[in-house]
Design a protein around this motif. Structure first.
Motif, PDB file in Angstrom:
ATOM      1  N   ILE A 252       0.833  -1.203   0.000  1.00 51.19           N
ATOM      2  CA  ILE A 252       0.000   0.000   0.000  1.00 51.19           C
ATOM      3  C   ILE A 252       0.870   1.257   0.000  1.00 51.19           C
ATOM      4  O   ILE A 252       0.515   2.276  -0.602  1.00 51.19           O
ATOM      5  CB  ILE A 252      -0.989  -0.006   1.189  1.00 51.19           C
ATOM      6  N   ASN A 253       2.047   1.203   0.630  1.00 49.52           N
ATOM      7  CA  ASN A 253       2.961   2.352   0.602  1.00 49.52           C
ATOM      8  C   ASN A 253       3.550   2.556  -0.783  1.00 49.52           C
ATOM      9  O   ASN A 253       3.672   3.695  -1.258  1.00 49.52           O
ATOM     10  CB  ASN A 253       4.075   2.175   1.639  1.00 49.52           C
ATOM     11  N   ILE A 254       3.936   1.465  -1.426  1.00 48.46           N
ATOM     12  CA  ILE A 254       4.471   1.566  -2.791  1.00 48.46           C
ATOM     13  C   ILE A 254       3.422   2.153  -3.721  1.00 48.46           C
ATOM     14  O   ILE A 254       3.713   3.029  -4.559  1.00 48.46           O
ATOM     15  CB  ILE A 254       4.934   0.176  -3.285  1.00 48.46           C
ATOM     16  N   THR A 255       2.177   1.700  -3.573  1.00 48.35           N
ATOM     17  CA  THR A 255       1.088   2.230  -4.396  1.00 48.35           C
ATOM     18  C   THR A 255       0.911   3.730  -4.163  1.00 48.35           C
ATOM     19  O   THR A 255       0.806   4.519  -5.113  1.00 48.35           O
ATOM     20  CB  THR A 255      -0.234   1.506  -4.062  1.00 48.35           C
TER      21      THR A 255
ATOM     22  N   SER B 245       5.120  -0.983 -10.953  1.00 49.06           N
ATOM     23  CA  SER B 245       5.014  -0.803 -12.404  1.00 49.06           C
ATOM     24  C   SER B 245       3.554  -0.685 -12.827  1.00 49.06           C
ATOM     25  O   SER B 245       3.201   0.131 -13.685  1.00 49.06           O
ATOM     26  CB  SER B 245       5.683  -1.975 -13.132  1.00 49.06           C
ATOM     27  N   LEU B 246       2.697  -1.505 -12.218  1.00 46.07           N
ATOM     28  CA  LEU B 246       1.263  -1.441 -12.484  1.00 46.07           C
ATOM     29  C   LEU B 246       0.711  -0.069 -12.125  1.00 46.07           C
ATOM     30  O   LEU B 246      -0.078   0.522 -12.874  1.00 46.07           O
ATOM     31  CB  LEU B 246       0.545  -2.521 -11.662  1.00 46.07           C
TER      32      LEU B 246
ATOM     33  N   SER C 151      12.308  -4.663 -17.676  1.00 47.67           N
ATOM     34  CA  SER C 151      11.495  -5.828 -18.054  1.00 47.67           C
ATOM     35  C   SER C 151      10.141  -5.799 -17.355  1.00 47.67           C
ATOM     36  O   SER C 151       9.108  -6.102 -17.968  1.00 47.67           O
ATOM     37  CB  SER C 151      12.239  -7.116 -17.706  1.00 47.67           C
ATOM     38  N   SER C 152      10.118  -5.425 -16.076  1.00 47.48           N
ATOM     39  CA  SER C 152       8.861  -5.337 -15.334  1.00 47.48           C
ATOM     40  C   SER C 152       7.938  -4.285 -15.953  1.00 47.48           C
ATOM     41  O   SER C 152       6.732  -4.508 -16.098  1.00 47.48           O
ATOM     42  CB  SER C 152       9.128  -4.996 -13.865  1.00 47.48           C
TER      43      SER C 152
ATOM     44  N   PHE D 249       0.776  -6.382 -20.949  1.00 48.80           N
ATOM     45  CA  PHE D 249      -0.434  -6.890 -20.303  1.00 48.80           C
ATOM     46  C   PHE D 249      -1.620  -5.952 -20.569  1.00 48.80           C
ATOM     47  O   PHE D 249      -2.707  -6.393 -20.922  1.00 48.80           O
ATOM     48  CB  PHE D 249      -0.199  -7.019 -18.799  1.00 48.80           C
ATOM     49  N   PHE D 250      -1.412  -4.642 -20.412  1.00 50.24           N
ATOM     50  CA  PHE D 250      -2.502  -3.696 -20.626  1.00 50.24           C
ATOM     51  C   PHE D 250      -2.895  -3.615 -22.097  1.00 50.24           C
ATOM     52  O   PHE D 250      -4.086  -3.499 -22.418  1.00 50.24           O
ATOM     53  CB  PHE D 250      -2.119  -2.317 -20.101  1.00 50.24           C
TER      54      PHE D 250
END
Length: 418
Positions: A184-187, A246-247, A279-280, A287-288
Motif C-alpha cells: 500500500i505504501n508503494i502504491t 510498475s502497475l 522488463s517489469s 499486459f494492458f
C-alpha cells in the motif's frame, strides 16, 4: 505453455468444485518446475496484478467464468502449485489439510458467521467457504464492493505468505501485515510520482479496499517503508513489489521521467538491475495492451452503476449455476412464489416483505453457493435476485414474458427449464 488435453468441466460456483479441481490436477504436480515459471503464468493471467483476466488453459468451465470465478481458480492454482513446488510432491489431500491450517493460522475464517458455515463440513467444503470469503472480501461484501468491484486485488499476498508458512517460518500475521504495508505504501508513493487521473484514484481505492491485515486509514505514508524495503531479502516478494509499482505508474503505454525515476529508485533499493526493472515495466505495458478492454477499473463508469451491474452479474451467475436446486426449493415454497408474484403488481406490506426475506434466506441456507446473501448486508442483493428470478418460475407466474425466437416452446429441454 501447453498443458495437454482439456479435462472435465468444472463449476467454480457450485459445491464440490475444489474436489473436481483435485481431479483435474491429479498427476500434474510437476507442471511447474519452479516458482519462477508459476509466477510468470500468474502474471499473464493477471492474478499477480489483482486483475484476473484469464485462467489456466488446462481448466475448462461450462460457462464463461466471471471475474470472481477467475480469481477463485487462480488463487487455488497459485496455492496448490506453490505447495507442490515447495514440498516436491502434490498429494491433494495433504494440500487441503495444509492450506486450511494455513488460513486458520492467519485468523481467516474465524468470524462467528464463517464458523457457523464451517461447522461439520469436510476439509474441501470448508476450504470452498474460506476461498469465497477471501475473494468476496470477508469483511462486508456490500460496502467494500463499491471500491473493490468484487475481487480482492491483493490475493497474491496469500500466496507469498503461504510460501513463507511452508518454509516453517513463524509470525504469519506479522508477515502478512508487512507485505500489505509495503504494497500500500508503494502504491501511494508511486501515485504521488505522477499526475493522478480517475483511473489512478480507482486503482488506489481498489488496493486500499483489498487490505485484510492492516487498516489503510491508520497507516503513515512518511517514506519509512523504503528502509524496510531495502532490508527485505525475499526475491519473490521484491519482484511482486516491483510489479505492483510498475502497475501503479502505467499510463498510455509510457512513463514520464519522474515516474521512471521512482520505479528505478525502489528497484535498485531491492537489488534489481536496470534491465530487470525495464522488463517489469515492459511486461505491464504488454499486459494492458492485450487486456485493456477486460479491466473493470479503467472503465469510466459511475461507481453506483458499476456496483449494481457487478452484483447483478454475480446474482445472475448464481441463479444460473444453481437453477435446478432453486427450482426445487421454490416449487416447495408456494407462499413465497405467491408473494413475489403479488409484488410484481402491487406494493407488499412490511410483514409480507419480511416473509419474503425470511423464506429466501431459508432457501439460501440450503444452497451453499448462495452464502453471499447471508453475509452482513447481503439482504441488499435480494431485489436483484427477485428481479432475475422469474426465469426460474413456471410461465404462469410471468404471463407477459415474451418468448424469444430461438426459444421453442415445443422443445422438451425448454419446458423442463421453465
Amino acid at each position: 505453455m501447453y498443458f495437454g488435453p482439456k479435462f472435465e468441466l468444472m463449476n467454480p460456483s457450485g459445491p464440490g468444485w475444489i474436489n473436481k479441481f483435485g481431479e483435474v490436477v491429479r498427476n500434474k504436480s510437476g507442471m511447474y518446475p519452479d516458482f519462477s515459471t508459476l509466477y510468470a503464468n500468474l502474471k499473464e493471467y493477471g492474478f499477480v496484478y489483482g486483475m484476473n483476466v484469464e485462467i489456466p488453459a488446462f481448466i475448462t468451465i461450462e460457462h464463461p467464468p466471471s471475474e470472481d470465478e477467475r480469481a477463485k481458480i487462480n488463487l487455488l492454482v497459485a496455492l496448490y502449485f506453490t505447495f507442490s513446488i515447495e514440498r516436491r510432491e502434490g498429494d491433494f489431500e495433504e494440500f487441503l489439510e495444509t492450506i486450511f491450517a494455513f488460513y486458520r493460522a492467519l485468523n481467516i475464517g474465524r468470524s462467528s458467521f464463517l464458523n457457523k458455515l464451517l461447522t461439520g463440513k469436510k476439509t474441501s467444503d470448508k476450504l470452498e467457504t474460506l476461498i469465497d470469503s477471501r475473494v468476496y472480501l470477508d469483511d462486508n461484501v456490500i460496502t467494500r464492493t463499491f471500491t473493490s468491484v468484487i475481487t480482492n486485488s491483493l490475493l497474491f499476498i496469500d500466496v507469498l505468505t503461504f510460501r513463507y508458512y511452508l518454509r516453517g517460518e513463524k509470525d504469519l500475521v506479522a508477515q502478512a501485515q508487512k507485505l500489505e504495508y509495503l504494497t500500500i505504501n508503494i502504491t501511494y508513493h508511486a501515485l504521488n510520482a505522477k499526475e493522478k487521473n480517475k483511473s489512478d484514484e480507482k486503482l488506489s481505492q481498489l488496493f486500499a479496499a483489498s487490505l485484510t491485515f492492516i487498516d489503510a486509514e491508520e497507516q503513515k505514508f512518511d517514506g519509512s517503508y523504503r528502509q524496510i524495503l531495502m532490508e527485505n531479502c525475499s526475491p519473490w516478494e521484491n519482484q511482486y513489489f516491483l510489479d505492483v509499482a510498475s502497475l501503479t505508474v502505467w499510463e498510455d503505454y509510457s512513463l514520464d521521467y519522474k515516474e521512471s525515476q521512482y520505479i528505478y529508485g525502489i528497484g535498485k533499493d531491492m537489488g534489481f538491475e536496470e534491465k530487470q526493472i525495464a522488463s517489469s515495466l515492459e511486461e505491464i505495458t504488454i499486459f494492458f495492451k492485450k487486456n485493456i478492454d477486460k479491466i473493470t477499473f479503467l472503465k469510466d463508469t459511475n461507481l453506483a452503476v458499476q456496483f449494481y451491474d457487478s452484483m447483478a452479474r454475480v446474482v445472475n451467475k448464481l441463479i444460473l449455476r444453481n437453477s435446478k436446486r432453486l427450482q426445487k426449493e421454490l416449487a416447495e415454497s408456494k407462499e413465497l412464489v405467491f408473494l413475489i408474484s403479488k409484488g410484481t403488481v402491487k406494493e407488499l406490506s412490511a410483514s409480507e416483505k419480511k416473509k419474503v426475506q425470511d423464506q429466501l434466506m431459508d432457501i439460501f441456507k440450503s444452497v451453499p453457493s448462495l452464502a453471499i446473501f447471508m453475509l452482513p448486508g447481503g439482504a441488499v442483493l435480494l431485489p436483484i435476485f427477485i428481479k432475475l428470478i422469474p426465469t426460474l418460475l413456471p410461465s404462469s407466474f410471468d404471463e407477459n414474458r415474451v418468448v424469444k425466437k430461438e426459444e421453442n416452446p415445443q422443445n422438451k429441454d425448454y419446458k423442463k427449464n421453465l
